[in-house]
Design a protein around this motif. Sequence first.
Motif, PDB file in Angstrom:
ATOM      1  N   PRO A   1      32.403  67.741  54.315  1.00  0.00           N
ATOM      2  CA  PRO A   1      34.208  67.748  55.165  1.00  0.00           C
ATOM      3  C   PRO A   1      33.249  67.799  56.522  1.00  0.00           C
ATOM      4  CG  PRO A   1      34.001  69.224  54.029  1.00  0.00           C
ATOM      5  CD  PRO A   1      32.511  68.524  53.080  1.00  0.00           C
ATOM      6  N   GLY A   2      33.820  68.282  57.875  1.00  0.00           N
ATOM      7  CA  GLY A   2      33.059  67.829  58.933  1.00  0.00           C
ATOM      8  C   GLY A   2      32.801  68.922  59.152  1.00  0.00           C
ATOM      9  N   GLY A   3      31.264  68.931  59.615  1.00  0.00           N
ATOM     10  CA  GLY A   3      30.619  70.493  60.017  1.00  0.00           C
ATOM     11  C   GLY A   3      30.438  71.407  58.678  1.00  0.00           C
ATOM     12  N   ALA A   4      30.144  70.731  57.650  1.00  0.00           N
ATOM     13  CA  ALA A   4      29.734  71.033  56.599  1.00  0.00           C
ATOM     14  C   ALA A   4      28.204  72.037  56.892  1.00  0.00           C
ATOM     15  CB  ALA A   4      29.535  70.745  55.607  1.00  0.00           C
ATOM     16  N   PHE A   5      27.553  71.287  57.256  1.00  0.00           N
ATOM     17  CA  PHE A   5      26.073  71.751  56.858  1.00  0.00           C
ATOM     18  C   PHE A   5      25.973  72.392  58.808  1.00  0.00           C
ATOM     19  CE2 PHE A   5      26.014  69.206  53.397  1.00  0.00           C
ATOM     20  CZ  PHE A   5      26.146  69.945  52.646  1.00  0.00           C
TER      21      PHE A   5
ATOM     22  N   ILE B   1      32.120  60.996  54.687  1.00  0.00           N
ATOM     23  CA  ILE B   1      31.057  62.281  56.034  1.00  0.00           C
ATOM     24  C   ILE B   1      32.196  62.351  57.099  1.00  0.00           C
ATOM     25  CG2 ILE B   1      28.768  62.623  56.511  1.00  0.00           C
ATOM     26  CD1 ILE B   1      28.037  60.703  54.440  1.00  0.00           C
ATOM     27  N   GLY B   2      31.732  63.225  57.041  1.00  0.00           N
ATOM     28  CA  GLY B   2      32.787  64.034  58.326  1.00  0.00           C
ATOM     29  C   GLY B   2      32.315  64.477  59.705  1.00  0.00           C
ATOM     30  N   ALA B   3      33.096  64.109  60.742  1.00  0.00           N
ATOM     31  CA  ALA B   3      32.621  64.405  61.818  1.00  0.00           C
ATOM     32  C   ALA B   3      31.142  65.744  61.770  1.00  0.00           C
ATOM     33  CB  ALA B   3      33.442  65.049  62.527  1.00  0.00           C
TER      34      ALA B   3
ATOM     35  N   LEU C   1      31.762  53.741  50.984  1.00  0.00           N
ATOM     36  CA  LEU C   1      31.688  55.481  52.015  1.00  0.00           C
ATOM     37  C   LEU C   1      32.012  54.588  53.002  1.00  0.00           C
ATOM     38  CD1 LEU C   1      29.985  57.889  52.187  1.00  0.00           C
ATOM     39  CD2 LEU C   1      27.857  55.624  52.826  1.00  0.00           C
ATOM     40  N   THR C   2      33.003  55.829  53.705  1.00  0.00           N
ATOM     41  CA  THR C   2      33.068  56.304  55.010  1.00  0.00           C
ATOM     42  C   THR C   2      32.407  56.615  56.012  1.00  0.00           C
ATOM     43  OG1 THR C   2      35.094  57.410  54.315  1.00  0.00           O
ATOM     44  CG2 THR C   2      35.599  54.620  54.685  1.00  0.00           C
ATOM     45  N   VAL C   3      31.872  57.214  57.284  1.00  0.00           N
ATOM     46  CA  VAL C   3      31.301  57.839  57.703  1.00  0.00           C
ATOM     47  C   VAL C   3      31.898  58.155  59.410  1.00  0.00           C
ATOM     48  CG1 VAL C   3      29.138  57.948  56.775  1.00  0.00           C
ATOM     49  CG2 VAL C   3      29.402  56.907  58.774  1.00  0.00           C
ATOM     50  N   ALA C   4      31.566  59.206  59.698  1.00  0.00           N
ATOM     51  CA  ALA C   4      32.779  59.490  61.397  1.00  0.00           C
ATOM     52  C   ALA C   4      31.785  59.522  62.187  1.00  0.00           C
ATOM     53  CB  ALA C   4      32.931  60.859  61.564  1.00  0.00           C
ATOM     54  N   SER C   5      31.951  58.775  63.185  1.00  0.00           N
ATOM     55  CA  SER C   5      31.800  58.437  64.265  1.00  0.00           C
ATOM     56  C   SER C   5      30.495  59.358  64.997  1.00  0.00           C
ATOM     57  CB  SER C   5      32.072  57.979  65.717  1.00  0.00           C
ATOM     58  OG  SER C   5      31.356  57.383  66.599  1.00  0.00           O
ATOM     59  N   GLY C   6      29.107  59.363  65.131  1.00  0.00           N
ATOM     60  CA  GLY C   6      28.227  60.010  65.736  1.00  0.00           C
ATOM     61  C   GLY C   6      27.487  61.160  64.146  1.00  0.00           C
ATOM     62  N   VAL C   7      28.421  60.201  63.205  1.00  0.00           N
ATOM     63  CA  VAL C   7      28.035  61.625  62.135  1.00  0.00           C
ATOM     64  C   VAL C   7      26.052  61.793  62.028  1.00  0.00           C
ATOM     65  CG1 VAL C   7      27.734  60.284  59.470  1.00  0.00           C
ATOM     66  CG2 VAL C   7      28.283  62.489  59.848  1.00  0.00           C
ATOM     67  N   PHE C   8      25.565  60.810  62.211  1.00  0.00           N
ATOM     68  CA  PHE C   8      23.960  60.762  62.220  1.00  0.00           C
ATOM     69  C   PHE C   8      22.917  60.990  63.309  1.00  0.00           C
ATOM     70  CE2 PHE C   8      25.503  58.107  57.909  1.00  0.00           C
ATOM     71  CZ  PHE C   8      25.605  58.930  57.172  1.00  0.00           C
ATOM     72  N   ASP C   9      23.430  61.150  64.434  1.00  0.00           N
ATOM     73  CA  ASP C   9      23.146  61.209  65.839  1.00  0.00           C
ATOM     74  C   ASP C   9      21.790  62.480  65.560  1.00  0.00           C
ATOM     75  OD1 ASP C   9      24.551  58.746  66.773  1.00  0.00           O
ATOM     76  OD2 ASP C   9      25.571  60.885  68.226  1.00  0.00           O
TER      77      ASP C   9
ATOM     78  N   LEU D   1      26.354  48.339  56.132  1.00  0.00           N
ATOM     79  CA  LEU D   1      26.959  49.658  56.219  1.00  0.00           C
ATOM     80  C   LEU D   1      27.621  50.374  57.332  1.00  0.00           C
ATOM     81  CD1 LEU D   1      29.964  51.089  54.883  1.00  0.00           C
ATOM     82  CD2 LEU D   1      27.800  52.384  53.933  1.00  0.00           C
ATOM     83  N   LEU D   2      25.533  51.156  58.157  1.00  0.00           N
ATOM     84  CA  LEU D   2      25.403  51.568  59.110  1.00  0.00           C
ATOM     85  C   LEU D   2      24.315  50.612  60.266  1.00  0.00           C
ATOM     86  CD1 LEU D   2      24.054  54.523  56.595  1.00  0.00           C
ATOM     87  CD2 LEU D   2      26.687  54.581  57.785  1.00  0.00           C
ATOM     88  N   PRO D   3      24.767  49.984  60.837  1.00  0.00           N
ATOM     89  CA  PRO D   3      24.575  49.242  61.650  1.00  0.00           C
ATOM     90  C   PRO D   3      23.897  49.727  63.123  1.00  0.00           C
ATOM     91  CG  PRO D   3      26.865  48.623  61.588  1.00  0.00           C
ATOM     92  CD  PRO D   3      26.824  49.596  60.750  1.00  0.00           C
ATOM     93  N   GLU D   4      24.674  50.953  63.879  1.00  0.00           N
ATOM     94  CA  GLU D   4      23.961  52.379  64.515  1.00  0.00           C
ATOM     95  C   GLU D   4      23.467  52.850  64.079  1.00  0.00           C
ATOM     96  OE1 GLU D   4      26.758  54.024  61.705  1.00  0.00           O
ATOM     97  OE2 GLU D   4      26.708  52.023  62.614  1.00  0.00           O
ATOM     98  N   SER D   5      22.278  52.869  62.290  1.00  0.00           N
ATOM     99  CA  SER D   5      21.164  53.733  62.168  1.00  0.00           C
ATOM    100  C   SER D   5      20.679  52.690  61.812  1.00  0.00           C
ATOM    101  CB  SER D   5      22.047  54.907  61.351  1.00  0.00           C
ATOM    102  OG  SER D   5      22.811  55.777  61.514  1.00  0.00           O
TER     103      SER D   5
END
Length: 288
Positions: free
Chosen positions: A205-209, A227-229, A251-259, A277-281
């Motif tokens: 969920p978003g904010g889980a950790f 994986i949520g925002a 797999l779907t991930v929220a924008s910026g989740v790996f920032d 899948l994760l070109p921004e990372s």
Amino acid sequence: FGNETAGYIFYKKVTPLDGTWSLPDNVKSIVEGALEGMTGSGKITGIALPKAPLVSPAELSDMLSDPLITSLTVYGNTPVSDMTGGVLENIKSVKIIELAAADSIADGFIKGWSNVSAVTILSNVKRIGAGAFDGTAWLEDRISQATTGTGYVLASDPGILIKYVGSSASVTLPGYFKGIAADAFAGNGNITAVDLSGTKVTEIPGGAFKNCVSLTEVRLPAGIVSIGAGAFDNTAEGFAVAFTATDPSSLTVASGVFDSVSEIRVPAEATEKYRELLPESLDKIVGV
């Protein structure tokens, strides 16, 4: 009743009822004192609300505030206080019924309902929102038991982790877990590693950790699909997420989740799939 078919006014019910009475979903208004003389032992002691009551919060609150009404049956899609206009001190137990397609219990569902000591959650629940049961006697009792036990605060269905309150810094969840609440770990400054790889968890969920300031790694199960925002916001410096799935196509991930993630660890043979899948990372992905 008044004209129940047209959904006008709810008058007094003349036939005595026993146990839980269901408010029809087309009733728009409730006359003050509508249940007078019909509540208590051998009569109505609980009310079941429709998914989207048409009755105003003020009128619902007036009906439900009867001290002889002690239980509430509701859908999990909306915080109960939004429907009733606030906390009802006379309610001691809450049953959550069929949850529709989302299978979710809303954020702050019965937050602050301090006298609720019994909660029934159906087994189809997959998600529990942040603060859903905070401040209830039911949750406080479970926290107290978990603190001296495994540290796992469980929903009625043992597959959902509501909170982790254990003393271990490194946490490995058992295989029977199928979900974690939105704030199961959030704000825990003690944990350094969480391993979900052996569980049936499919969503983070978003904010889980969020704000787990000592957390250096979360290891995810192969079945993870979303994986949520902000799931990993404000974790420790050098924090890493470890994937175990060799096929991440679902797999779907929220924008910026790996920032705020320093390293994304993936199975070596699937490195290129994760890169696609994760070109921004790309600079964070490491095959192991």
